[in-house]
Design an enzyme around this catalytic site. Sequence first.
Site, PDB file in Angstrom:
ATOM      1  CE  LYS A  13      -2.156  -1.039   3.900  1.00  0.00           C
ATOM      2  NZ  LYS A  13      -1.567  -2.317   4.288  1.00  0.00           N
ATOM      3  NE  ARG A  87      -4.185  -1.389  10.074  1.00  0.00           N
ATOM      4  CZ  ARG A  87      -3.096  -0.834   9.540  1.00  0.00           C
ATOM      5  NH1 ARG A  87      -3.098   0.413   9.166  1.00  0.00           N
ATOM      6  NH2 ARG A  87      -2.009  -1.550   9.365  1.00  0.00           N
ATOM      7  NE  ARG A 126       7.577  -3.148   5.715  1.00  0.00           N
ATOM      8  CZ  ARG A 126       6.263  -2.957   5.797  1.00  0.00           C
ATOM      9  NH1 ARG A 126       5.565  -2.656   4.729  1.00  0.00           N
ATOM     10  NH2 ARG A 126       5.652  -3.091   6.951  1.00  0.00           N
ATOM     11  NE  ARG A 159      16.783  -4.766   8.335  1.00  0.00           N
ATOM     12  CZ  ARG A 159      16.615  -5.335   7.148  1.00  0.00           C
ATOM     13  NH1 ARG A 159      15.445  -5.799   6.782  1.00  0.00           N
ATOM     14  NH2 ARG A 159      17.635  -5.476   6.318  1.00  0.00           N
ATOM     15  NE  ARG A 171       2.225  -4.951  11.307  1.00  0.00           N
ATOM     16  CZ  ARG A 171       3.345  -4.905  10.599  1.00  0.00           C
ATOM     17  NH1 ARG A 171       4.419  -5.554  11.010  1.00  0.00           N
ATOM     18  NH2 ARG A 171       3.396  -4.204   9.493  1.00  0.00           N
TER      19      ARG A 171
HETATM   20  P1  AMP Z   1       0.931   0.414   9.077  1.00  0.00           P
HETATM   21  O1  AMP Z   1       2.128   1.288   8.893  1.00  0.00           O
HETATM   22  O2  AMP Z   1      -0.252   0.885   8.286  1.00  0.00           O
HETATM   23  O3  AMP Z   1       1.237  -1.041   8.848  1.00  0.00           O
HETATM   24  O4  AMP Z   1       0.490   0.549  10.614  1.00  0.00           O
HETATM   25  C1  AMP Z   1       1.363   0.170  11.656  1.00  0.00           C
HETATM   26  C2  AMP Z   1       0.577   0.006  12.958  1.00  0.00           C
HETATM   27  O5  AMP Z   1      -0.051   1.258  13.311  1.00  0.00           O
HETATM   28  C3  AMP Z   1      -0.563  -0.985  12.911  1.00  0.00           C
HETATM   29  O6  AMP Z   1      -0.131  -2.320  13.142  1.00  0.00           O
HETATM   30  C4  AMP Z   1      -1.456  -0.466  14.038  1.00  0.00           C
HETATM   31  O7  AMP Z   1      -0.922  -0.784  15.316  1.00  0.00           O
HETATM   32  C5  AMP Z   1      -1.330   1.047  13.877  1.00  0.00           C
HETATM   33  N1  AMP Z   1      -2.339   1.581  12.918  1.00  0.00           N
HETATM   34  C6  AMP Z   1      -2.100   2.150  11.700  1.00  0.00           C
HETATM   35  N2  AMP Z   1      -3.230   2.555  11.118  1.00  0.00           N
HETATM   36  C7  AMP Z   1      -4.233   2.219  11.980  1.00  0.00           C
HETATM   37  C8  AMP Z   1      -5.645   2.342  11.943  1.00  0.00           C
HETATM   38  N3  AMP Z   1      -6.268   2.880  10.878  1.00  0.00           N
HETATM   39  N4  AMP Z   1      -6.349   1.870  13.004  1.00  0.00           N
HETATM   40  C9  AMP Z   1      -5.747   1.334  14.082  1.00  0.00           C
HETATM   41  N5  AMP Z   1      -4.413   1.168  14.180  1.00  0.00           N
HETATM   42  C10 AMP Z   1      -3.652   1.609  13.145  1.00  0.00           C
END
Ligand code: AMP
Length: 213
Positions: A13, A87, A126, A159, A171
Amino acid sequence: MNIILLGPPGAGKGTQARRLVDERDMTQLSTGDMLREARTSGTEMGRVVAEVMDRGDLVTDEIVIGLIEEKLNGDHGGGFIFDGFPRTLTQADALGELLKRHGTTLDAVIEMKVDDAALVERITARSTCGECGEVYNDITKPQPADGKCANCGASNFKRRADDNADSLKQRLMEYYKKTSPLIGYYYAKGDLKTVDGLGEIEDVAAEIGKALG
Ligand code: AMP
């Protein structure tokens, strides 16, 4: 144009959002990036958020909806790319309301499909440039041999603390339990377009381009 990039962690994404920013002058709104910034702030909220993220759980709807609400008050540019938001169904409803309040709507939801084995391989390999966010992969796109980011020349690579096997498992669970219902939600609204996220970055970008028209 306002779009959502929907998919599990590691679906690509962020990589595709960055391309759309360059090509279509859109604004990327990544709640993950905003939360990573918040955790470096030294505030109580930052400390709580850090713990939740490192476990691989979702941060509360209230916090992330608040973060998005703040950003929507800014300049629209060529429209928004929601990356990692919504989410949950609560977040999806809130986004619809917020956009309506700003006199705009959602144009498309791009679901990026990738199988779980590929996600684990992508995420554990990554790294990103600490300056510009360019994404590298130890196997498919290693950091340049001269130690400098191919995009901006910086030499600090990072990282993510949550890119490890335990957090990733959690996750993925959170994704399937709380986020994947959004696929049906947006399908029912007629907004959903599905692309194969497994291919080369260029091929996935072409598919997204076609879906957006
Ligand atoms: P990401 O960078 O999108 O993979 O997000 C990393 C972490 O941030 C996730 O595993 C969640 O802990 C938190 N997070 C990011 N976006 C959201 C969201 N829309 N709702 C809840 N937690 C979020």
